[in-house]
Motif scaffolding. Structure first.
Motif, short mmCIF file in Angstrom:
data_model
loop_
_atom_site.label_atom_id
_atom_site.label_comp_id
_atom_site.label_asym_id
_atom_site.label_seq_id
_atom_site.Cartn_x
_atom_site.Cartn_y
_atom_site.Cartn_z
N VAL A 1 0.85 -1.19 0.00
CA VAL A 1 0.00 0.00 0.00
C VAL A 1 0.88 1.24 0.00
O VAL A 1 1.75 1.39 0.87
CB VAL A 1 -0.95 0.02 1.22
N ARG A 2 0.68 2.11 -0.97
CA ARG A 2 1.42 3.37 -1.05
C ARG A 2 0.70 4.43 -0.23
O ARG A 2 -0.49 4.68 -0.43
CB ARG A 2 1.53 3.85 -2.50
N ILE A 3 1.40 5.05 0.70
CA ILE A 3 0.85 6.13 1.50
C ILE A 3 1.48 7.43 1.01
O ILE A 3 2.70 7.57 0.99
CB ILE A 3 1.16 5.95 3.00
N GLY A 4 0.65 8.38 0.59
CA GLY A 4 1.19 9.64 0.07
C GLY A 4 0.09 10.54 -0.44
O GLY A 4 -1.02 10.55 0.10
N GLY A 5 0.41 11.27 -1.49
CA GLY A 5 -0.57 12.19 -2.07
C GLY A 5 -0.09 12.69 -3.41
O GLY A 5 1.03 12.42 -3.85
N ILE A 6 -0.96 13.44 -4.08
CA ILE A 6 -0.66 14.03 -5.37
C ILE A 6 -0.94 15.53 -5.27
O ILE A 6 -2.01 15.94 -4.83
CB ILE A 6 -1.53 13.43 -6.50
N SER A 7 0.04 16.35 -5.67
CA SER A 7 -0.14 17.79 -5.63
C SER A 7 -1.07 18.25 -6.73
O SER A 7 -1.40 17.49 -7.65
CB SER A 7 1.21 18.50 -5.77
N ALA A 8 -1.50 19.53 -6.67
CA ALA A 8 -2.37 20.08 -7.71
C ALA A 8 -1.69 20.02 -9.07
O ALA A 8 -2.36 19.93 -10.11
CB ALA A 8 -2.75 21.52 -7.36
N GLY A 9 -0.37 20.07 -9.09
CA GLY A 9 0.37 19.99 -10.35
C GLY A 9 0.64 18.59 -10.81
O GLY A 9 1.33 18.39 -11.82
N GLY A 10 0.15 17.59 -10.06
CA GLY A 10 0.32 16.20 -10.45
C GLY A 10 1.59 15.55 -9.94
O GLY A 10 1.90 14.41 -10.32
N LYS A 11 2.34 16.22 -9.06
CA LYS A 11 3.56 15.64 -8.53
C LYS A 11 3.24 14.69 -7.40
O LYS A 11 2.49 15.01 -6.48
CB LYS A 11 4.51 16.75 -8.04
N GLU A 12 3.85 13.51 -7.44
CA GLU A 12 3.58 12.48 -6.45
C GLU A 12 4.46 12.68 -5.22
O GLU A 12 5.67 12.90 -5.33
CB GLU A 12 3.84 11.09 -7.04
N ALA A 13 3.85 12.62 -4.05
CA ALA A 13 4.58 12.63 -2.79
C ALA A 13 4.37 11.26 -2.15
O ALA A 13 3.24 10.88 -1.84
CB ALA A 13 4.06 13.73 -1.87
N VAL A 14 5.45 10.52 -1.99
CA VAL A 14 5.37 9.18 -1.40
C VAL A 14 5.98 9.22 -0.01
O VAL A 14 7.17 9.53 0.15
CB VAL A 14 6.12 8.14 -2.27
N LEU A 15 5.17 8.96 1.00
CA LEU A 15 5.68 8.94 2.37
C LEU A 15 6.23 7.58 2.73
O LEU A 15 7.29 7.47 3.35
CB LEU A 15 4.58 9.33 3.35
N SER A 16 5.52 6.53 2.36
CA SER A 16 5.98 5.19 2.70
C SER A 16 5.24 4.16 1.87
O SER A 16 4.18 4.43 1.28
CB SER A 16 5.77 4.90 4.19
N MET A 17 5.84 2.97 1.81
CA MET A 17 5.22 1.81 1.21
C MET A 17 4.95 0.81 2.34
O MET A 17 5.89 0.33 2.97
CB MET A 17 6.14 1.17 0.16
N MET A 18 3.70 0.54 2.60
CA MET A 18 3.34 -0.37 3.69
C MET A 18 3.23 -1.78 3.12
O MET A 18 2.45 -2.05 2.21
CB MET A 18 2.02 0.05 4.32
N GLU A 19 4.06 -2.69 3.66
CA GLU A 19 4.08 -4.08 3.22
C GLU A 19 3.84 -4.99 4.41
O GLU A 19 3.86 -4.54 5.56
CB GLU A 19 5.43 -4.38 2.56
N PRO A 20 3.59 -6.28 4.18
CA PRO A 20 3.35 -7.19 5.30
C PRO A 20 4.52 -7.17 6.30
O PRO A 20 5.68 -7.12 5.89
CB PRO A 20 3.26 -8.56 4.62
N PRO A 21 4.23 -7.17 7.59
CA PRO A 21 2.92 -7.21 8.25
C PRO A 21 2.62 -5.87 8.93
O PRO A 21 2.17 -5.84 10.09
CB PRO A 21 3.13 -8.29 9.29
N LEU A 22 2.87 -4.76 8.25
CA LEU A 22 2.79 -3.45 8.88
C LEU A 22 1.34 -2.99 9.06
O LEU A 22 0.47 -3.29 8.24
CB LEU A 22 3.57 -2.42 8.07
N TRP A 23 1.11 -2.23 10.13
CA TRP A 23 -0.19 -1.67 10.47
C TRP A 23 -0.21 -0.18 10.12
O TRP A 23 0.80 0.51 10.21
CB TRP A 23 -0.47 -1.83 11.97
N PHE A 24 -1.39 0.31 9.73
CA PHE A 24 -1.53 1.74 9.45
C PHE A 24 -2.98 2.16 9.67
O PHE A 24 -3.88 1.33 9.78
CB PHE A 24 -1.08 2.07 8.01
N GLY A 25 -3.18 3.49 9.73
CA GLY A 25 -4.53 4.02 9.90
C GLY A 25 -4.85 4.45 11.31
O GLY A 25 -6.00 4.81 11.61
N GLU A 26 -3.83 4.46 12.20
CA GLU A 26 -4.11 4.75 13.61
C GLU A 26 -4.20 6.24 13.92
O GLU A 26 -4.79 6.62 14.93
CB GLU A 26 -3.03 4.12 14.51
#
Length: 240
Positions: A68-93
């Motif tokens: 799961v890619r955690i990040g965002g896309i700017s108004a100009g379409g530039k990708e900001a990637v904070l992290s890649m969540m892979e097994p067995p990581l937890w997220f959403g807290e």
């Protein structure tokens, strides 16, 4: 979202994988049992969004398969990637603590299976067992430490050392995996790695080429394979 959802009838099936993560492995048995009691398994197709920045909180997730890619896309379409969540990581807290919305986008990079603890049962658990907040706080603090460390590295380290450290941190799930759970296959491409480290694709390619020539990593389509964890650690000038 049209992800396939089914009850986790035998949650103990996932426990060996989940225990490769330091956070879950450190939970008291009764807390982990409460988390899994109402969990469901969700299958998310490659490229599908799990939630978007600003969405209402719907609970806690752990990655069982995929990425799961955690990040965002700017108004100009530039990708900001904070992290890649892979097994067995937890997220959403994060949204649990302030009852606020989701802070970032979460997208399935490949076909992904998630363990989902829905918000309703999770809130009921926390109301009945207030001490469980402490354990969720520990999960959030683990990630905060990784973020602060990453910010410092962005400002003080040269590109080769910075990238070696980021690959090492990804292999250890940004500190959330046990040493025994360290992975070799990292589900990240060069563009995403550059977005994480604020480096051009050319610089990323040059550094990876050097690491590959030294037998430390191997580049594959859509992923990077760690061939020698100890030499990667050394390339990042990390303590043994």
């Amino acid at each position: 979202m049209s992800a396939l959802t089914k009850p986790a009838i035998q949650p103990e099936h996932h426990i060996p994988l989940l225990r490769q993560g330091r956070w879950f492995a450190g939970l008291p048995a009764e807390v982990s049992q409460r988390l899994l009691a109402h969990a469901v398994v969700r299958s998310v197709p490659a490229g599908q969004r799990l939630f978007s920045r600003g969405d209402a909180n719907d609970g806690l997730y752990a990655v069982l398969e995929g990425s799961v890619r955690i990040g965002g896309i700017s108004a100009g379409g530039k990708e900001a990637v904070l992290s890649m969540m892979e097994p067995p990581l937890w997220f959403g807290e994060i949204a649990l603590f302030d009852a606020g919305p989701r802070t970032h986008d979460a997208d399935a990079r490949v076909a992904t299976a998630l363990l989902h603890v829905p918000l309703g049962p999770l809130r009921a658990q926390l109301a009945a067992h207030p001490g469980d907040w402490h354990h969720l706080g520990a999960l959030a603090v683990e990630k905060m430490r990784a973020v602060l460390s990453g910010l410092e590295e962005l400002t003080v380290l040269p590109a080769p050392q910075r990238m070696a450290r980021r690959l090492w941190e990804m292999a250890l799930g940004h500190g959330m995996l046990t040493e025994q759970g360290a992975r070799s296959a990292l589900a990240v491409n060069q563009e995403q790695l550059g977005a994480m480290l604020a480096l051009t694709r050319q610089t990323v390619n040059e550094v990876l080429r050097d690491l590959e020539a030294r037998g430390i990593v191997a580049r594959h389509y859509g992923r990077i394979e760690v061939l020698d964890h100890e030499r990667l650690r050394s390339a990042g000038d990390l303590p043994g």
